[in-house]
Design a protein around this motif. Structure first.
Motif, short mmCIF file in Angstrom:
data_model
loop_
_atom_site.label_atom_id
_atom_site.label_comp_id
_atom_site.label_asym_id
_atom_site.label_seq_id
_atom_site.Cartn_x
_atom_site.Cartn_y
_atom_site.Cartn_z
N LEU A 149 0.84 -1.19 0.00
CA LEU A 149 0.00 0.00 0.00
C LEU A 149 0.87 1.25 0.00
N THR A 150 0.62 2.15 -0.93
CA THR A 150 1.41 3.38 -1.02
C THR A 150 0.75 4.49 -0.20
N ASP A 151 1.41 5.63 -0.14
CA ASP A 151 0.85 6.80 0.52
C ASP A 151 -0.13 7.49 -0.45
N VAL A 152 -0.77 8.54 0.04
CA VAL A 152 -1.68 9.33 -0.80
C VAL A 152 -0.86 10.14 -1.81
N LEU A 153 -1.54 10.87 -2.70
CA LEU A 153 -0.86 11.51 -3.83
C LEU A 153 -0.14 12.81 -3.47
N SER A 288 3.39 7.44 -10.29
CA SER A 288 4.61 7.74 -9.53
C SER A 288 4.64 6.97 -8.21
N GLN A 289 3.50 6.90 -7.53
CA GLN A 289 3.45 6.14 -6.27
C GLN A 289 3.73 4.66 -6.53
N TYR A 290 3.21 4.15 -7.64
CA TYR A 290 3.44 2.75 -8.02
C TYR A 290 4.91 2.48 -8.31
N THR A 291 5.50 3.29 -9.19
CA THR A 291 6.89 3.05 -9.59
C THR A 291 7.86 3.30 -8.42
N THR A 292 7.54 4.27 -7.58
CA THR A 292 8.41 4.53 -6.43
C THR A 292 8.36 3.37 -5.45
N ALA A 293 7.18 2.78 -5.26
CA ALA A 293 7.05 1.62 -4.37
C ALA A 293 7.90 0.45 -4.85
N LEU A 294 8.05 0.34 -6.17
CA LEU A 294 8.82 -0.77 -6.74
C LEU A 294 10.28 -0.39 -7.01
#
Length: 306
Positions: A149-153, A288-294
């Motif tokens: 689960l990522t953070d908000v935008l 961006s949240q998706y790619t940063t998480a990975l």
């Protein structure tokens, strides 16, 4: 040998590559890695065709930035029929990954057993909302899927750009910082409206400072779900010299309870811009949240001056 008018016949001619138009050119997007987790958008609020359309548009923007990206949409208040719940989407995503592995193994393909998250869950929220985030975490746990689960935008400069555009679309702000033309209805004080309590107000205030720098007018955040908060901020802005106020929702849209924004605008005695909706920055920040998480890519750069 080349002649004064061009290369000699038979010699290869190196043609220039076509360049992207506009002053902010960028390289072509790379494709999503094979076997990458699914990006699952967690959508709050009551499901409706308009909400689904917004979520699909946000996902479309993300996929245009990263071709080959697998995506899913899960609704916090879904019905597992027309609007699948987040829990169902995550469980189905994990099961599908396991099924693909079993099929490949049965076919004799050399393939390592899946590991890591099957999905990355990105909340469709501009700012923090503890109540909604608790529900999203609960859905992730109950799905029993390997998911991150990522953070908000926000906060982010791109959201300040989106707010500026929504205000200018409503005739409440100049469309450019250079002030090459005037807007008679432009506000000289902005109330940045959010939901989620004090933490949400503080986070909105960070983006509010960026918006204030763009518009050169005071911007103050207020909670729509706190009684009297919007009216108090409106009085504070007027007390400091602002005459014409505007309400700018620091919200994507689905998380906004029906009628709350209209009531706040009446309380403040001013006009309101539309929610951020599927503005392109929202899709880019979701990705961006998706790619940063990975660990695939850095955060997107801030908005260019307009």
């Amino acid at each position: 040998m080349s002649s004064p008018t061009g290369p000699a016949p038979g010699l290869p001619v190196r043609m220039p590559r076509p360049r992207q138009s506009g002053r902010h050119r960028r390289p072509e997007p790379v494709a999503a890695p094979e076997g990458a987790p699914v990006l699952v958008l967690a959508v709050p609020g009551a499901p409706a065709p308009s909400t689904r359309g917004l979520a699909e548009e946000v996902i479309s923007i993300a996929r245009s930035e990263l071709p080959g990206l697998e995506v899913g949409i899960g609704y916090l208040d879904g019905d597992d029929a027309e609007y699948p719940t987040l829990q169902y989407v995550l469980a189905h995503t994990a099961a599908r990954r396991t099924e693909r592995y079993e099929i490949a193994k049965a076919a004799g393909r050399e393939m390592s057993e899946p590991e890591g998250p099957a999905a990355v869950v990105v909340p469709l929220l501009a700012g923090p909302d503890n109540a909604l985030m608790r529900r999203i975490r609960q859905a992730v746990m109950e799905s029993r899927a390997a998911a991150e689960l990522t953070d908000v935008l926000g906060p982010h400069p791109l959201l300040a750009e989106a707010l500026h555009v929504r205000l200018s679309e409503a005739g409440l702000a100049r469309a450019d910082r250079a002030r090459l033309f005037t807007v008679a209805t432009a506000a000289d004080g902005i109330i940045l409206a959010t939901v989620g309590g004090e933490e949400a107000v503080q986070a909105a205030g960070i983006t509010g400072m960026l918006l204030a720098a763009r518009l050169a007018v005071p911007v103050m955040a207020a909670a729509l779900d706190e009684e009297g908060a919007v009216g108090a901020i409106a009085a504070q802005l007027r007390g400091s010299g602002s005459v014409q106020l505007a309400l700018a929702p620091y919200l994507v849209g689905p998380e906004l309870p029906e009628g709350l924004l209209d009531a706040a605008a009446k309380e403040a005695g001013c006009a309101s811009a539309e929610a951020l909706g599927a503005y392109p920055a929202i899709g880019k920040l979701v990705l961006s949240q998706y790619t940063t998480a990975l660990g695939l890519a850095p955060q997107p750069q801030g908005a260019h001056p307009s």
